[in-house]
Design a protein around this motif. Structure first.
Motif, mmCIF file in Angstrom:
data_model
loop_
_atom_site.group_PDB
_atom_site.id
_atom_site.type_symbol
_atom_site.label_atom_id
_atom_site.label_comp_id
_atom_site.label_asym_id
_atom_site.label_seq_id
_atom_site.Cartn_x
_atom_site.Cartn_y
_atom_site.Cartn_z
ATOM 1 N N GLU A 192 79.678 -32.257 -33.218
ATOM 2 C CA GLU A 192 79.623 -33.072 -34.434
ATOM 3 C C GLU A 192 78.748 -32.432 -35.522
ATOM 4 O O GLU A 192 79.140 -32.384 -36.691
ATOM 5 C CB GLU A 192 79.072 -34.460 -34.047
ATOM 6 N N SER A 193 77.570 -31.927 -35.135
ATOM 7 C CA SER A 193 76.646 -31.387 -36.139
ATOM 8 C C SER A 193 77.208 -30.141 -36.805
ATOM 9 O O SER A 193 77.123 -29.983 -38.024
ATOM 10 C CB SER A 193 75.299 -31.013 -35.514
ATOM 11 N N ALA A 196 79.854 -31.041 -39.203
ATOM 12 C CA ALA A 196 79.271 -31.593 -40.437
ATOM 13 C C ALA A 196 78.779 -30.483 -41.348
ATOM 14 O O ALA A 196 78.891 -30.573 -42.572
ATOM 15 C CB ALA A 196 78.131 -32.551 -40.094
ATOM 16 N N GLU A 197 78.247 -29.414 -40.750
ATOM 17 C CA GLU A 197 77.800 -28.287 -41.573
ATOM 18 C C GLU A 197 78.979 -27.597 -42.261
ATOM 19 O O GLU A 197 78.932 -27.319 -43.453
ATOM 20 C CB GLU A 197 77.034 -27.279 -40.714
ATOM 21 N N GLU A 203 82.804 -32.648 -48.031
ATOM 22 C CA GLU A 203 82.379 -34.041 -47.914
ATOM 23 C C GLU A 203 81.689 -34.509 -49.195
ATOM 24 O O GLU A 203 81.907 -35.639 -49.652
ATOM 25 C CB GLU A 203 81.444 -34.188 -46.703
ATOM 26 N N LEU A 212 84.496 -41.345 -45.031
ATOM 27 C CA LEU A 212 84.681 -40.397 -43.937
ATOM 28 C C LEU A 212 83.823 -40.824 -42.762
ATOM 29 O O LEU A 212 82.662 -41.176 -42.925
ATOM 30 C CB LEU A 212 84.259 -38.994 -44.387
ATOM 31 N N ALA A 213 84.410 -40.819 -41.557
ATOM 32 C CA ALA A 213 83.645 -41.129 -40.347
ATOM 33 C C ALA A 213 83.823 -40.021 -39.326
ATOM 34 O O ALA A 213 84.891 -39.423 -39.233
ATOM 35 C CB ALA A 213 84.103 -42.458 -39.769
ATOM 36 N N TYR A 214 82.758 -39.756 -38.574
ATOM 37 C CA TYR A 214 82.790 -38.811 -37.454
ATOM 38 C C TYR A 214 82.776 -39.623 -36.168
ATOM 39 O O TYR A 214 81.881 -40.439 -35.961
ATOM 40 C CB TYR A 214 81.542 -37.929 -37.450
ATOM 41 N N PRO A 216 82.571 -38.917 -32.334
ATOM 42 C CA PRO A 216 82.464 -37.928 -31.261
ATOM 43 C C PRO A 216 82.741 -38.517 -29.882
ATOM 44 O O PRO A 216 82.392 -39.659 -29.614
ATOM 45 C CB PRO A 216 80.993 -37.499 -31.348
ATOM 46 N N GLY B 72 74.185 -41.154 -35.495
ATOM 47 C CA GLY B 72 74.551 -39.740 -35.437
ATOM 48 C C GLY B 72 73.921 -38.954 -36.572
ATOM 49 O O GLY B 72 73.284 -39.523 -37.454
ATOM 50 N N PRO B 73 74.106 -37.629 -36.563
ATOM 51 C CA PRO B 73 73.481 -36.776 -37.577
ATOM 52 C C PRO B 73 74.281 -36.712 -38.878
ATOM 53 O O PRO B 73 73.837 -36.086 -39.833
ATOM 54 C CB PRO B 73 73.465 -35.411 -36.891
ATOM 55 N N THR B 74 75.451 -37.351 -38.918
ATOM 56 C CA THR B 74 76.311 -37.178 -40.085
ATOM 57 C C THR B 74 76.101 -38.283 -41.115
ATOM 58 O O THR B 74 75.478 -39.300 -40.835
ATOM 59 C CB THR B 74 77.783 -37.121 -39.637
ATOM 60 N N LYS B 75 76.663 -38.071 -42.316
ATOM 61 C CA LYS B 75 76.360 -38.951 -43.448
ATOM 62 C C LYS B 75 76.868 -40.368 -43.310
ATOM 63 O O LYS B 75 76.407 -41.284 -43.986
ATOM 64 C CB LYS B 75 76.928 -38.340 -44.736
ATOM 65 N N ASP B 76 77.913 -40.559 -42.462
ATOM 66 C CA ASP B 76 78.446 -41.914 -42.307
ATOM 67 C C ASP B 76 77.553 -42.766 -41.409
ATOM 68 O O ASP B 76 77.804 -43.941 -41.229
ATOM 69 C CB ASP B 76 79.874 -41.854 -41.733
ATOM 70 N N ASP B 77 76.512 -42.175 -40.855
ATOM 71 C CA ASP B 77 75.636 -42.910 -39.950
ATOM 72 C C ASP B 77 74.385 -43.379 -40.688
ATOM 73 O O ASP B 77 73.500 -42.581 -40.988
ATOM 74 C CB ASP B 77 75.279 -42.040 -38.748
ATOM 75 N N VAL B 116 70.612 -30.317 -40.074
ATOM 76 C CA VAL B 116 71.220 -31.610 -39.761
ATOM 77 C C VAL B 116 70.627 -32.170 -38.453
ATOM 78 O O VAL B 116 70.282 -33.339 -38.367
ATOM 79 C CB VAL B 116 72.761 -31.469 -39.646
ATOM 80 N N ASN B 117 70.486 -31.307 -37.457
ATOM 81 C CA ASN B 117 69.932 -31.753 -36.174
ATOM 82 C C ASN B 117 68.490 -32.246 -36.308
ATOM 83 O O ASN B 117 68.078 -33.166 -35.611
ATOM 84 C CB ASN B 117 69.947 -30.617 -35.143
#
Lengths: 417, 417
Positions: A192-193, A196-197, A203, A212-214, A216, B72-77, B116-117
């Motif tokens: 996932e990370s 995202a990068e 994005e 947008l949703a991730y 995992p 999570g590490p992504t923007k939707d979280d 991100v992590n």
């Protein structure tokens, strides 16, 4: 403005975790595809107080409020009474429902209607009855202000039948048509990370009304783009334009542009190639086989699977050489290869996937570390196996091995094109 | 007074029905077994507004409020930010979490920590950190008034690890111990209404603090007695006394006095008898096989199963006589008998269950009506098959056939005692 919906599932069996709430999932998905925005999904106890409280709280907060559960003929089922009281209505016997229940019992259970069964024919006097073709408890629809309330039984196939045969036509006729468009892009083999990068720039450029949703899970990440509006074609184009801009470093991990597991791609590919698949499973215990067997019409490309759980069955059923197992170990590259080769031969299929591994939770008498698995692949051209170390817990090992096995065989199929 | 809990699961993937909310089931079950009364389970969108609103609404309504998802590490979280703001706190980098994330990525993903992590190591300054041994997003615990709030990631095995390793010890130390006692009695082969009639007198005599629920599914009905209190032994005795009073006409349908499917009884019986079982499945597609394969340690009594989905595989893998299939039809008593007999021989098991039928949804090219199934049983003494007409939909046919097949083989095992 979205049409909104709220889902209320009733039953202590949900609150104490005795059942998985698949009704909520079903209704969420169907309402979403009808264009509703779902405000909340809430589960409450099957007491009069809890049902009354939730009805009061959600009243007026959505265009459509669906309730399921607590409509059975037994004393613990109180939803109908509370539902009726909430609208200051009274229960009356509905002759059509009575006739239906009588016929159903006579034809299917071969017995006359009982006093308990007759209670099923009582409905609020002002309710629109939603016929339950496959069971005894009818659905009921009432209106309060601008909110439609619908009560349905909790037995999944009864609820689904009422929803599709009675409620969907009503909603399409009585509520305005809008659209939720989702596009789910399935990636396999990237975290996932890192994803995202790769996606950062893309994005940042997404329009405000697109989300947008991730999502995992072990071995794969789903990317979901969502947008809502009234012009279907415009919404579709908007999403497609964004998908077309996905960077190449992400595209190489994408196996599907729809919300479909890689198993669906494999099925399509097999149909295209007019080829077939089979499985030989050990620690995955039939998960791969069932994934294919549960699809109606799968017989065109799915020949079957064998779960050789006991080592002896690997010898007896799959014909693995006993000395090979003794020499290499039952969890080994050599055994995974033989399992795939022999499944392919036994089921006369073109492709085969085999699993053998130590999924845990305890090491047992296997001579490999916890989480070590081998996945064997047989194709018309080659047979090979790969080793993976998938850690723990067992659930993750099984899921990730299933993902990896499917990805491996799919990649071979693409070469086969 | 019960300790109370509320479960909040966050994520659009739940509201649009993209995933089944198994986290809610897991947490409900675990909290119930810790003695909590669960007030409600609610799912909301992963927007800041929706999370803020639900936090405000449920604040103070329960002793423990659990949130999952959106860490999570992504923007939707966005859960962590809203959670932190709700307590007027600020996010600070936690050195232990940072170290853990760094090590996990290096050891498992073989790559250095990214920007991100690093965000995963931010937690509210006043939070108690609940370590996530198997993932990067830590759990967080905060107190507001008399309510404990806990935030956990949505990935099931991460949430479960945090819950068991970190939260359970905390709850046991900091919250008073009470008990929910449930006793679930499994009946097979009798309908819900008829069962209610048999139980009428017994049910009328139940004490006020004991509740009874009927949980029907195709082929079986579960009866659940529930009681809550502080004296475990007294509660157990109260329930047992009521179970001892169950009328005989109900007892004859009971296969278990615990919340266990008949498959668990079969497993126990096989262990007692030191016998083994195998399966040959057609339309049930591996459901029976997987039911046994998914239990760790099953290799002591479960030899394996074969899913012969294609008719040709029934011939090739199970060795069914092709002329028999032509003469009797693939869905027939004779073929069910041969499938059971051959599975028993192939897997060298003592018992075998076989299924062949027309589960639908369409009739296809089979010469039997929709819903017609045959279940074959092989034991050390006999081989036989029975015909059932299970109607529709497909899902019900599969479930009910699985129930009936297990009941049939279990009854044979009891004779074998």
């Amino acid at each position: 403005m979205n049409l909104t919906a709220t889902i209320v599932t009733i039953g202590d069996e949900i609150l104490i975790g005795q059942i998985v709430n698949t009704n909520a999932t079903y209704l969420s998905k169907e309402l979403d595809s009808l264009g509703f925005k779902i405000n909340e999904v809430v589960s409450v106890a099957d007491t009069q107080e809890a049902i009354r409280n939730v009805l009061s709280r959600v009243n007026g907060t959505a265009d459509l409020i669906l309730l399921t559960g607590g409509l059975g003929p037994t004393k613990d089922d109180v939803t109908k009474k509370v539902f009726c009281d909430f609208f200051n209505d009274e229960l009356v016997q509905n002759p059509e429902v009575l006739m239906h229940v009588t016929m159903l019992l006579e034809n299917y259970y071969k017995r006359p209607i009982s006093e308990v069964n007759k209670l099923q024919a009582l409905v609020p006097s002002k309710a629109i009855v939603l016929k339950n073709r496959v069971g005894t408890a009818p659905g009921m629809l009432m209106k309060s202000g601008n909110t439609f309330f619908v009560c349905m039984p909790g037995v999944p196939y009864e609820m689904e039948t009422i929803f599709q045969e009675e409620l969907v036509p009503f909603v399409k006729e009585n509520l305005v048509k809008e659209y939720n468009i989702h596009r789910t892009i399935m990636t396999y083999g990237v975290g996932e990370s890192l994803l995202a990068e790769f996606l950062q720039e893309w994005e940042d450029g997404l329009p405000n009304d697109v989300s947008l949703a991730y999502l995992p899970s072990p071995g794969s990440v789903r990317l979901r783009l969502s947008v809502h509006g009234t012009d279907y074609d415009l919404l579709e184009k908007k999403i497609q334009d964004l998908v077309d801009l996905l960077p190449n470093e992400v595209l190489k991990y994408v196996v599907s542009f729809q919300d479909e597991g890689i198993d669906k791609n494999i099925a399509k590919q097999l149909l295209n190639l007019q080829k077939s698949i089979s499985f030989a499973e050990s620690f995955t215990g039939g998960v791969l086989t069932q994934l294919f067997a549960s699809v109606p019409g799968a017989s065109a490309y799915f020949n079957g699977g064998v779960v050789t759980y006991a080592t002896q069955s690997k010898i007896d059923v799959l014909g693995i050489d006993e000395t090979l197992i003794c020499k290499e170990g039952v969890v080994s590259e050599a055994v995974a290869i033989e399992m795939a080769r022999n499944a392919k031969r036994l089921f006369k299929s073109d492709f085969a996937v085999a699993t053998t591994g130590n999924a845990g939770p305890t090491k047992g008498d296997l001579n490999v570390p916890l989480g070590t698995v081998f996945i064997g692949i047989a194709t018309p051209e080659v047979v090979f196996a790969k080793e993976f170390n998938l850690g723990q817990p067992r659930e993750k090992v099984v899921q990730e091995a299933v993902s990896k096995g499917l990805l491996m065989v799919y990649e071979e199929m693409l070469k086969n094109k």
